[in-house]
Design a protein around this motif. Structure first.
Motif, PDB file in Angstrom:
ATOM      1  N   UNK A  82       0.824  -1.202   0.000  1.00  0.00           N
ATOM      2  CA  UNK A  82       0.000   0.000   0.000  1.00  0.00           C
ATOM      3  C   UNK A  82       0.857   1.251   0.000  1.00  0.00           C
ATOM      4  N   UNK A  83       0.204   2.366   0.145  1.00  0.00           N
ATOM      5  CA  UNK A  83       0.894   3.650   0.098  1.00  0.00           C
ATOM      6  C   UNK A  83       0.751   4.335  -1.251  1.00  0.00           C
ATOM      7  N   UNK A  84       0.396   3.565  -2.279  1.00  0.00           N
ATOM      8  CA  UNK A  84       0.114   4.128  -3.606  1.00  0.00           C
ATOM      9  C   UNK A  84      -0.949   3.242  -4.240  1.00  0.00           C
ATOM     10  N   UNK A  85      -2.077   3.099  -3.554  1.00  0.00           N
ATOM     11  CA  UNK A  85      -2.996   2.032  -3.941  1.00  0.00           C
ATOM     12  C   UNK A  85      -3.590   2.255  -5.328  1.00  0.00           C
ATOM     13  N   UNK A  86      -3.968   1.152  -5.929  1.00  0.00           N
ATOM     14  CA  UNK A  86      -4.540   1.203  -7.283  1.00  0.00           C
ATOM     15  C   UNK A  86      -6.062   1.367  -7.243  1.00  0.00           C
ATOM     16  N   UNK A  87      -6.595   1.892  -8.311  1.00  0.00           N
ATOM     17  CA  UNK A  87      -8.036   2.054  -8.417  1.00  0.00           C
ATOM     18  C   UNK A  87      -8.401   2.651  -9.757  1.00  0.00           C
ATOM     19  N   UNK A  88      -9.679   2.633 -10.047  1.00  0.00           N
ATOM     20  CA  UNK A  88     -10.149   3.228 -11.299  1.00  0.00           C
ATOM     21  C   UNK A  88     -10.395   4.725 -11.144  1.00  0.00           C
ATOM     22  N   UNK A  89     -10.701   5.144  -9.950  1.00  0.00           N
ATOM     23  CA  UNK A  89     -11.067   6.536  -9.701  1.00  0.00           C
ATOM     24  C   UNK A  89      -9.835   7.327  -9.233  1.00  0.00           C
ATOM     25  N   UNK A  90      -9.364   8.294 -10.032  1.00  0.00           N
ATOM     26  CA  UNK A  90      -8.151   9.045  -9.653  1.00  0.00           C
ATOM     27  C   UNK A  90      -8.293   9.821  -8.352  1.00  0.00           C
TER      28      UNK A  90
END
Lengths: 241, 556
Positions: B484-492
């Motif tokens: 974690x710390x730079x988590x991924x996702x579709x929503x910026x």
């Protein structure tokens, strides 16, 4: 020297027996009186002191190590311990476990402390028993050792051997920690040829280790003592999880 | 742009050389025609031919077999669980034990399945081919568990590490309960592979395999370097990234040559931050400027947030079964049964769970030496000498053994479980170093007592089976295998990188592996870090022509 790991070491720069000889000298252990040797100057005294230190360590090993490995096995274990100590690197960087944050450095050279203790065993034997430590029966040597080994602070009952022999307060405990930390000792303790830390075929993983026969114990110790460096088992951490 | 003392150029620049960087660089080097530069702040570890020697010192004296594998003034404040100060070519994986379980499908959808935590933007089935590729690249041996709890699209590349005498006995014990256990998959050769020999149970997997049977990232990196496929530059600390003047693309990395060579400027088309879950967010925060005052890639404000890991409960159980030390100590049994609903149902039927909380965990069994070590003093405190010590030891080894049971449950990440810059702690350049604070989310805090007590109850029930005795039960506070710390996702607005680990803010910046994780799962994470990295490498590779094929970038 190159930039390698061991190149910075000089294995010959320390000698536990030399240190112990100095300690004997410092305690004014009378060589001539005990050995019937008139002495022939400083050099001869140092040689005698080193010889006596070697005999003391052998006598200590003979008293504190198990009889099962035989007298020869105990002497050779003493040799192995001495070699281990001579190759000890003070305040070395220790391994940091997977997931652990700190960098640790090891203890100082225990040699000076242990050599003084060895000399003290000799002195106390002469004062109490009127005989050299090595001349005493094994039971008497063990009794003297028990008197000299300080009880650790806190709960002593059930206390394990130090994971790092160099952390042992007393030379007798250091010797035990070194001896019982080796894979051959695990074979002894389990009466089985486990061969820990040696290369063993993967396909034999499922086999129960063969039982250790009586002669195997001493032979294992001899093999180990002939090796250039010792190996320990007791202090190994649980595997990373 | 600042003028560095030295200027380097590359198509792809990796910052960090751990296991994620190694597999990604290998994939790109094999498949794509691109110039790859790998920067590593630490030095080069002892070469393979010296590992028997450094291992011998480790065994004899507990010395670090990777001496000076850290940088004294690159340290961390706070509670950096799971952080080993291993800054070296190969990274933390130079110390790892080599076990490689996959996450379970449910790890990627805890919100939609259980109503807690957060779903990942990718599914297990999307990641499955990259898990497979990671297993092929690092060489994993394993055997599939029951398909319903251990699904996989392909076969393991190598046979499983055979069970030891001990593990055969412990599997019988474990499975008598009705819970399936199988050998833990591991990145250790069970047949010759990758120019590396078969494991011969030297039994020091962590921290060092003396023969290279365990996968080690430096092996890959050195091989690529020798073949001229990458350039590997050690002792080069990247201190900040800089933007192009007229766009949000990363223009360059500014580094320091730690051997006194001055400043190093690296210009590259693509930057891949592969420094792990602490140093990657740290570098982004350090790279703040007028256009990104809170740090690069941080328009969401989430760089350094939502650290994710799992917490363990350990039990040590005396078994009335002869077990031996050192047979293959890091080998173990695993069950993913409790990572699935099946385990939850079973535990409720057994009366081992009586609450309504969310709980998923793995279950691992080893042989342990707890309670089986030689002692200096007996139960009365008397110093044991001569035959007494050996007899005392044998009285505790003959006909019995100790099993270690360990369960990791996932800790639901909190926004304020975070990495920040610590102004009072700086390195030689005056750069503030990271402060790490792991915190449980409010729902995690609420669940924790139920989760840990349920696991303890399960472990106690195992201890009682077949005449065993519980020697001790320990609940850890730290979080293992964090990410974690730079988590991924579709929503910026709610994530730092997209599902392929591309920064939402900077199109040529990738942050793959551990930092991109949304949750920490409930089993060891290294293979998942690699799989995520390979998924990202596939995306990066699209920018470069396939190897040996002339053409434009942007292939499929």
């Amino acid at each position: 020297m190159t930039d390698g790991v061991d190149d910075a070491r000089d294995p010959g720069r320390r000698s536990f027996l030399r240190q112990a000889a100095v300690a004997l000298s410092a305690l004014s252990v009378p060589l001539a009186a005990c050995r019937g040797d008139g002495g022939a100057g400083e050099e001869s005294d140092r040689a005698l002191q080193e010889e006596l230190a070697g005999e003391l360590l052998d006598a200590l090993a003979d008293a504190v190590l198990p009889s099962e490995i035989g007298a020869g096995g105990r002497t050779e274990a003493a040799d192995g311990f001495r070699a281990w100590l001579d190759d000890f690197e003070p305040v070395a960087e220790l391994t940091h476990d997977y997931g652990s944050q700190a960098v640790h450095y090891g203890p100082e050279d225990p040699g000076p402390r242990w050599s003084s203790q060895l000399a003290a065993l000799e002195l106390v034997a002469r004062r109490r028993e009127d005989a050299g430590f090595a001349e005493l029966p094994a039971d008497d040597r063990r009794r003297l050792v028990r008197r000299r080994v300080p009880e650790p602070p806190g709960e002593a009952a059930g206390r394990g051997l130090p994971g790092n022999p160099a952390e042992a307060e007393h030379v007798a405990v250091g010797l035990l920690a070194w001896f019982y930390g080796r894979p051959e000792a695990a074979d002894l303790g389990y009466r089985a040829r486990i061969g820990r830390f040696t290369c063993r075929p993967l396909e034999q993983s499922g086999e129960r280790p063969a039982p250790l026969s009586e002669g195997d114990a001493a032979a294992a110790v001899r093999r180990e003592s002939a090796a250039p460096r010792s190996r320990r088992t007791a202090a190994r951490p649980e595997p990373a999880s | 742009m600042p003028q560095g003392d030295e200027r380097l150029e590359a198509d792809v620049c990796f910052v960090g050389s751990g296991i994620t960087a190694a597999v990604m660089a290998e994939k790109l080097a094999e498949e794509r025609d691109c110039d790859i530069l790998v920067l590593e702040a630490g030095g080069r570890p002892a070469p393979e031919e010296r590992r028997s020697e450094t291992r011998s010192r480790y065994l004899s004296y507990d010395e670090n077999p990777w001496p000076e594998d850290h940088i004294a003034d690159q340290t961390v404040a706070g509670t950096p669980h799971g952080w080993t100060p291993a800054m070296t070519v190969g990274g933390l994986a130079m110390h790892w034990g080599g076990v490689t379980p996959r996450f379970s499908p449910e790890d990627f959808r805890v919100r939609s399945t259980y109503g807690v935590g957060r779903d990942w933007p990718i599914s297990y089935s999307e990641l499955d081919p990259f898990y497979q590729e990671a297993e092929e690249r690092i060489g994993v041996g394993g055997v599939q568990g029951p398909e319903e709890v251990d699904p996989r699209g392909g076969e393991y590349p190598m046979p499983a590490m055979p069970l030891t005498w001990n593990l055969e006995k412990l599997r019988d014990w474990g499975e008598a309960s009705g819970v399936p256990f199988w050998p833990m998959p591991q990145a250790k050769n069970t047949e010759p592979r990758d120019g590396r020999p078969v494991c011969c149970r030297n039994d020091t997997c962590s921290p060092i395999c003396p023969i290279g049977a365990k996968y080690s990232p430096d092996h890959t990196l050195y091989g690529l370097e020798e073949r001229g496929r990458i350039r590997l530059r050690a002792r080069t600390l990247v201190r900040r990234l800089e933007l192009e003047e007229d766009s949000d693309r990363i223009a360059g990395a500014v580094a320091a040559d730690l051997d006194g060579g001055g400043e190093v400027r690296v210009d590259a088309d693509t930057f891949v931050l592969a420094g792990g879950y602490i140093w990657t967010p740290h570098l982004l925060l350090l790279s703040a400027g007028s256009r990104y005052p809170d740090g690069l890639a941080n328009s969401s404000g989430l760089v350094g947030k939502y650290l994710a890991g799992h917490r363990g409960v350990n039990a040590y159980v005396e078994r009335p079964t002869q077990l031996y030390p050192g047979m293959n100590s890091s080998h173990s049994l695993i069950s993913k049964f409790f990572m699935d609903r099946a385990g939850d149902s079973w535990a409720r039927q057994q009366g081992l769970r009586n609450g309504e909380g969310y709980l998923r965990h793995d279950f691992r069994i080893w042989t342990s030496t707890v309670g089986r070590q030689p002692r200096a003093r007996d139960g009365d405190g008397r110093l044991l000498l001569g035959d007494e010590l050996l007899e005392d030891w044998r009285s505790r080894t003959e006909g019995k053994g100790t099993a270690r049971l360990r369960c990791y449950y996932d800790v639901l990440p909190a926004r304020n479980s975070e990495i920040t810059l610590e102004p009072d702690l700086t390195n030689r350049f005056g750069d503030p170093l990271p402060r790490v604070r792991f915190r449980d989310s409010s729902e995690g805090r609420r669940l924790r007592p139920y989760q840990e007590e349920s696991i303890a109850r399960l472990q106690r029930s195992f201890a009682e089976r077949g005449g065993g005795e519980l020697l001790g039960l320990y609940r850890g506070d730290g979080q293992a295998h964090p990410g974690g710390g730079c988590r991924m996702g579709d929503d910026p607005s709610e994530s730092v990188v997209d599902p392929r680990a591309r920064s939402h803010d900077h199109e040529n910046l990738f942050i793959p592996g551990a930092p991109s994780m949304v949750t920490g799962g409930c089993t060891n994470g290294t293979l998942t870090f690699c799989a995520l990295g390979l998924m990202s490498a596939a995306e990066i590779g699209r920018e470069y022509p396939a190897r040996g094929e002339p053409g434009e970038a942007g292939g499929t």
